[in-house]
Design a protein around this motif. Structure first.
Motif, mmCIF file in Angstrom:
data_model
loop_
_atom_site.group_PDB
_atom_site.id
_atom_site.type_symbol
_atom_site.label_atom_id
_atom_site.label_comp_id
_atom_site.label_asym_id
_atom_site.label_seq_id
_atom_site.Cartn_x
_atom_site.Cartn_y
_atom_site.Cartn_z
ATOM 1 N N VAL A 46 60.070 44.462 -28.995
ATOM 2 C CA VAL A 46 60.082 45.641 -29.863
ATOM 3 C C VAL A 46 60.298 45.226 -31.320
ATOM 4 C CG1 VAL A 46 60.799 47.275 -28.090
ATOM 5 C CG2 VAL A 46 62.544 46.023 -29.354
ATOM 6 N N VAL A 47 59.781 46.059 -32.213
ATOM 7 C CA VAL A 47 59.805 45.753 -33.641
ATOM 8 C C VAL A 47 60.929 46.544 -34.311
ATOM 9 C CG1 VAL A 47 58.462 45.770 -35.780
ATOM 10 C CG2 VAL A 47 57.324 45.308 -33.595
ATOM 11 N N ILE A 48 62.026 45.855 -34.580
ATOM 12 C CA ILE A 48 63.182 46.469 -35.240
ATOM 13 C C ILE A 48 64.021 45.352 -35.839
ATOM 14 C CG2 ILE A 48 64.471 46.525 -33.036
ATOM 15 C CD1 ILE A 48 65.891 49.086 -34.091
ATOM 16 N N HIS A 49 64.639 45.611 -36.974
ATOM 17 C CA HIS A 49 65.359 44.549 -37.688
ATOM 18 C C HIS A 49 66.768 44.312 -37.159
ATOM 19 C CE1 HIS A 49 67.979 42.886 -40.870
ATOM 20 N NE2 HIS A 49 66.933 42.124 -41.120
ATOM 21 N N ASP A 50 67.564 45.372 -37.078
ATOM 22 C CA ASP A 50 68.971 45.201 -36.702
ATOM 23 C C ASP A 50 69.115 45.005 -35.195
ATOM 24 O OD1 ASP A 50 69.134 45.905 -39.350
ATOM 25 O OD2 ASP A 50 70.467 47.623 -39.053
ATOM 26 N N GLU A 51 70.216 44.351 -34.811
ATOM 27 C CA GLU A 51 70.506 44.184 -33.384
ATOM 28 C C GLU A 51 70.912 45.509 -32.734
ATOM 29 O OE1 GLU A 51 70.455 40.252 -35.148
ATOM 30 O OE2 GLU A 51 71.527 42.055 -35.765
ATOM 31 N N THR A 52 71.333 46.471 -33.559
ATOM 32 C CA THR A 52 71.643 47.813 -33.048
ATOM 33 C C THR A 52 70.651 48.819 -33.638
ATOM 34 O OG1 THR A 52 73.126 48.583 -34.819
ATOM 35 C CG2 THR A 52 74.108 47.211 -33.079
ATOM 36 N N VAL A 53 70.609 49.991 -33.020
ATOM 37 C CA VAL A 53 69.702 51.049 -33.495
ATOM 38 C C VAL A 53 70.402 51.974 -34.490
ATOM 39 C CG1 VAL A 53 68.361 50.998 -31.346
ATOM 40 C CG2 VAL A 53 70.285 52.598 -31.554
ATOM 41 N N ASN A 54 71.675 51.717 -34.769
ATOM 42 C CA ASN A 54 72.512 52.655 -35.529
ATOM 43 C C ASN A 54 71.965 53.006 -36.914
ATOM 44 O OD1 ASN A 54 73.955 51.740 -33.316
ATOM 45 N ND2 ASN A 54 75.895 51.532 -34.391
ATOM 46 N N ARG A 55 71.547 51.988 -37.671
ATOM 47 C CA ARG A 55 71.169 52.231 -39.068
ATOM 48 C C ARG A 55 69.824 52.939 -39.205
ATOM 49 N NH1 ARG A 55 68.003 49.455 -42.787
ATOM 50 N NH2 ARG A 55 67.695 47.735 -41.315
ATOM 51 N N THR A 56 68.873 52.571 -38.362
ATOM 52 C CA THR A 56 67.502 53.036 -38.591
ATOM 53 C C THR A 56 67.042 54.172 -37.678
ATOM 54 O OG1 THR A 56 66.671 51.265 -37.141
ATOM 55 C CG2 THR A 56 66.729 50.812 -39.518
ATOM 56 N N THR A 57 67.881 54.563 -36.700
ATOM 57 C CA THR A 57 67.460 55.636 -35.792
ATOM 58 C C THR A 57 68.588 56.644 -35.564
ATOM 59 O OG1 THR A 57 68.203 54.824 -33.610
ATOM 60 C CG2 THR A 57 66.203 53.829 -34.514
ATOM 61 N N SER A 58 68.264 57.652 -34.760
ATOM 62 C CA SER A 58 69.238 58.694 -34.400
ATOM 63 C C SER A 58 70.199 58.226 -33.318
ATOM 64 C CB SER A 58 68.480 59.929 -33.897
ATOM 65 O OG SER A 58 67.649 59.573 -32.797
ATOM 66 N N GLY A 59 69.959 57.041 -32.752
ATOM 67 C CA GLY A 59 70.773 56.565 -31.639
ATOM 68 C C GLY A 59 71.925 55.669 -32.059
ATOM 69 N N LYS A 60 72.678 55.232 -31.069
ATOM 70 C CA LYS A 60 73.778 54.290 -31.284
ATOM 71 C C LYS A 60 73.787 53.285 -30.132
ATOM 72 C CE LYS A 60 77.281 56.387 -34.247
ATOM 73 N NZ LYS A 60 76.262 56.805 -35.167
#
Length: 241
Positions: A46-60
């Motif tokens: 998957v294409v995402i920068h952070d190791e968590t989804v917290n900063r860039t999405t609605s999730g945690k």
């Protein structure tokens, strides 16, 4: 000519690492895109920068704890007002789109903090499946990761990312069979850039976001720049052609 790589797509004008950001990079006249890859819970790239989804999405939570379907169900945060639902792309979606154009793709393996089992093997296999070997560059702050990629597929270029001063980086690059280096801009003098290029090593500094820095690198004919603002970079580059 200095190439322009759109950092996480056109991240200065569109939500980073989304198809919308990549499409804008193409419209802006970029020569390539830069993106980040991690593995989902079900082993999808998957294409995402952070190791968590917290900063860039609605999730945690951690990317590795979500399946691809769960990741793509999250809403990507949009501070730019881009129309439509935004989602985290799978790498194969980006590759499908790359087959419709001639853009290069710098893949940053996000393996410096979390060890993703077989991410290198999976990414190499996908590149080969889409026949993109000549258009991909692997980079990472985890140099073991890109060396592993080189051993799997020596035909795909590797380029170490680094953020501190490195002595004679072209010597180091050659020692690991890298075709390029991706240094943090502030650590890199014109002399280092020019000497590396004279030694056959491509130099693509990150993140080049001001007009002053773009002009400096265009003037010395740096191999490429990695920027959040490909449209601005292309406008300035035209003055040097």
């Amino acid at each position: 000519m200095t190439f322009i790589f759109a950092h996480r797509g056109s991240a200065g004008t569109h939500p980073e690492n989304t198809m919308e950001a990549f499409l804008q990079a193409e419209r802006a006249g970029a020569d390539g895109i830069e993106l980040d890859v991690q593995l989902s819970k079900d082993g999808e790239i998957v294409v995402i920068h952070d190791e968590t989804v917290n900063r860039t999405t609605s999730g945690k939570g951690f990317v590795k704890d979500f399946t691809l379907a769960e990741l793509q169900n999250l809403d990507v945060r949009d501070r730019f007002g881009v129309a439509g639902k935004l989602r985290i792309p799978a790498l194969k979606e980006v590759f499908g789109w790359l087959k419709t154009n001639r853009l290069l793709c710098n893949i940053e393996l996000k393996t410096a903090k979390i060890s993703y089992p077989s991410i290198e093997e999976k990414t190499v296999a996908l590149i080969k499946a889409y026949q993109l070997e000549e258009r991909v560059i692997f980079s990472s702050f985890n140099h073991y990761s890109i060396i592993h990629c080189y051993r799997l597929a020596p035909e795909i270029e590797i380029a170490p990312l680094y953020s501190e001063m490195l002595f004679m980086p072209w010597v180091y690059a050659k020692s690991i069979r890298a075709g390029g280096i991706h240094p943090r801009l502030v650590t890199t003098s014109d002399q280092i850039i020019q000497t590396a290029m004279e030694n056959g090593i491509a130099v693509r500094p990150y993140t080049v976001n001001t007009e002053k820095d773009m002009r400096r690198l265009f003037e010395i004919g740096c191999t490429a720049i990695i920027t959040d603002y490909p449209e601005m970079a292309e406008r300035i580059r035209k003055e040097y052609e």
